[in-house]
Design an enzyme around this catalytic site. Structure first.
Site, PDB file in Angstrom:
ATOM      1  N   LYS A  16      46.835  38.048  37.508  1.00  0.00           N
ATOM      2  CA  LYS A  16      48.109  38.455  36.908  1.00  0.00           C
ATOM      3  C   LYS A  16      49.150  37.335  37.017  1.00  0.00           C
ATOM      4  O   LYS A  16      49.814  37.002  36.026  1.00  0.00           O
ATOM      5  CB  LYS A  16      48.600  39.723  37.612  1.00  0.00           C
ATOM      6  CG  LYS A  16      49.847  40.341  37.004  1.00  0.00           C
ATOM      7  CD  LYS A  16      50.160  41.675  37.677  1.00  0.00           C
ATOM      8  CE  LYS A  16      50.432  41.495  39.156  1.00  0.00           C
ATOM      9  NZ  LYS A  16      50.754  42.730  39.870  1.00  0.00           N
ATOM     10  N   GLU A  63      59.408  43.054  45.127  1.00  0.00           N
ATOM     11  CA  GLU A  63      58.366  42.076  45.465  1.00  0.00           C
ATOM     12  C   GLU A  63      58.331  41.863  46.971  1.00  0.00           C
ATOM     13  O   GLU A  63      59.372  41.900  47.639  1.00  0.00           O
ATOM     14  CB  GLU A  63      58.680  40.728  44.791  1.00  0.00           C
ATOM     15  CG  GLU A  63      58.427  40.698  43.307  1.00  0.00           C
ATOM     16  CD  GLU A  63      56.982  40.360  43.002  1.00  0.00           C
ATOM     17  OE1 GLU A  63      56.557  39.228  43.245  1.00  0.00           O
ATOM     18  OE2 GLU A  63      56.276  41.252  42.507  1.00  0.00           O
ATOM     19  N   ARG A  64      57.144  41.618  47.492  1.00  0.00           N
ATOM     20  CA  ARG A  64      57.050  41.181  48.892  1.00  0.00           C
ATOM     21  C   ARG A  64      57.560  39.753  48.969  1.00  0.00           C
ATOM     22  O   ARG A  64      57.356  38.967  48.051  1.00  0.00           O
ATOM     23  CB  ARG A  64      55.605  41.267  49.383  1.00  0.00           C
ATOM     24  CG  ARG A  64      55.049  42.681  49.383  1.00  0.00           C
ATOM     25  CD  ARG A  64      53.553  42.692  49.608  1.00  0.00           C
ATOM     26  NE  ARG A  64      53.008  44.052  49.521  1.00  0.00           N
ATOM     27  CZ  ARG A  64      52.660  44.640  48.387  1.00  0.00           C
ATOM     28  NH1 ARG A  64      52.789  43.987  47.234  1.00  0.00           N
ATOM     29  NH2 ARG A  64      52.185  45.867  48.377  1.00  0.00           N
TER      30      ARG A  64
END
Length: 471
Positions: A162, A188-189
């Site tokens: 991705k 998001e991390r």
């Protein structure tokens, strides 16, 4: 009355703090909805007005952690809504929801600050033409063409390519459309954000990209507003610079999830499956700003997480209504070495219509799908009995399908340092021509590997040491 006196009159006092929800009392005039308030003696805490409880009290949601904030603290009304910077100096930089740089660089100086809450472009100012957004990636342009000014969903788990596909889209945006890419990370991390920044820098696509993050560890208010901040930046490049913008959102479900958390904190009664009652409205306010005008367009590719693979989940149903294309990445295809790992049978696009893409493109795409679907049905027979048990016509279909699968792979510019293969940008005509010639059995004598990881079909070479009988 001067502006200083007005702001002095609109100073408030905190009367309650519940998590990131803060109630503020004002003596005189209360600030309007979505106003930007600030408090905190040890550090700035930014809040946004969400509700007017009565003529003197407003309920706010904090966009920072509220540790240290207490009843009786003074709140300052800034006179504005939340604003972010816009300008060409944003390119190559990484920001948070407040427009502050988080890449350890100096803040941009020559910028203009604009509010994140604006109305969508009116319908009478939008372009009514359906135009295809070419990406230079064969599997997308042939089977799931994207709409210029439309929204495409990118479905895929971890490790299926991705991020690589996103960075290649950004690279090709610069090469083909002379446009700008904007990456918006919602929930998001921090590890993912840092890795993406580093990979984009190594792939030399960062200079024409703006990145903005509301990370997973941040309060729900910040995650909820980061998408609006990203759209404000994107609208500047579309409307002021008249450049096409590729807006990549990862992940749109996290936006809905953050809205659900904010709704719960505000004490709203939940709707179906625990989602906020305003889910449809909040998503519409965001998605309707993504559109094209006669001068330029914002084209969006959105990563979509489907909870528990339940496509009837309210978040999935609400999101799918806006998508004009769905790109599904397959772990099985990735394990077989077919990159990009796009599943041609599960992916689809509303643009694949003979009135939009033309009769020839539509026919070739349908023939490819039919061939690959038949091959999928024959795989069980091949696994149990072998190719010898197939009829002559079925064997031809299998040979055709295997060559099509390999031709739809493509070396990317952003992976050159890993694969030692030069990246290829393939025009739509070249991609269609190659698929059509494979369907017509022009390459039946070529080994399958001759069509693997090439650009246009002219790059296929007949290896004299091996022919199709060994496949």
């Amino acid at each position: 009355m001067t502006s200083e006196q007005t702001l002095e009159r609109t100073k408030g006092t905190i009367i309650a703090v519940r998590g990131t929800v803060v109630d503020v009392s004002f003596e005189n005039q209360i600030p309007p909805l979505y106003s930007h308030l600030e408090t905190g003696s040890n550090g700035k805490v930014v809040m946004e007005v969400i509700n007017h409880l009565d003529t003197r009290v407003v309920r706010c949601v904090s966009l920072n952690p509220t540790q240290g904030v207490a009843r009786g603290d003074v709140v300052r009304y800034t006179g504005n809504t939340l604003q972010v910077p816009v300008g060409n100096e944003l390119l190559g930089r990484m920001f948070n929801v407040f427009g502050e740089t988080i890449d350890h660089g100096d803040p941009p100086k020559d910028v203009e600050w604009r509010p994140i809450h604006v109305s969508p472009i009116p319908l009478n100012q939008r372009s009514v033409q359906s135009r295809v957004f070419t990406t230079g990636i064969k599997a997308i342009d042939v089977l799931t063409p994207l709409e210029l000014g439309g929204k495409a969903g990118l479905f895929g788990g971890a490790g299926v390519g991705k991020t690589v596909l996103i960075t290649e889209l950004i690279h090709n945006m610069v090469g083909q459309h002379e446009g700008v890419s904007l990456f918006c990370g919602i929930g998001e991390r921090s590890r993912e954000a840092e890795e993406l920044y580093r990979e984009m820098k190594e792939a030399n696509v960062l200079d024409n990209t703006v990145m903005i993050f509301g990370q997973m560890n941040e309060v729900p208010g910040a995650r909820f507003r980061v998408a609006h901040a990203a759209l404000t930046m994107a609208e500047y490049f579309r409307d002021d610079q008249r450049q096409d913008v590729l807006l990549l959102i990862d992940n749109i479900f996290r936006f809905i999830q953050a809205g659900s958390e904010v709704s719960g904190l505000m004490g709203q009664i939940p709707s179906r499956v625990g989602y906020q009652p305003t889910l449809a409205t909040e998503l519409a306010e965001l998605q309707e700003r993504i559109c094209n005008t006669d001068n330029a367009a914002i084209t969006s590719v959105q990563a979509v997480y489907v909870p528990a693979d339940d496509f009837t989940d309210p978040s999935a149903v609400a999101t799918f209504g806006y998508l004009s294309a769905s790109i599904v990445l397959s772990r099985k295809r990735a394990s077989e070495g077919f990159y990009p790992a796009i599943d041609p049978l599960q992916s689809n696009s509303k643009m694949l219509n003979p009135l939009i893409v033309g009769e020839r493109h539509y026919r070739i795409a349908q023939d490819i799908r039919r061939t690959l679907a038949t091959y999928e049905e024959l795989k069980d027979i091949i696994a149990m009995l072998g190719m010898e048990e197939l009829s002559q016509s079925d064997r031809r279909i299998v040979h055709r399908a295997r060559r099509l699968e390999r031709f739809l792979t493509q070396p990317f510019y952003t992976t050159e340092q890993f694969t030692n293969l030069s990246g290829k940008l393939v025009g739509l005509d070249d991609a269609l021509d190659g698929c059509e010639r494979i369907l017509n059995d022009e390459f039946s004598e070529y080994p399958e590997r001759a069509l693997y990881m090439i650009g246009s079909i002219d790059e296929a070479k007949l290896d004299e040491s091996e022919d199709s009988s060994t496949d």
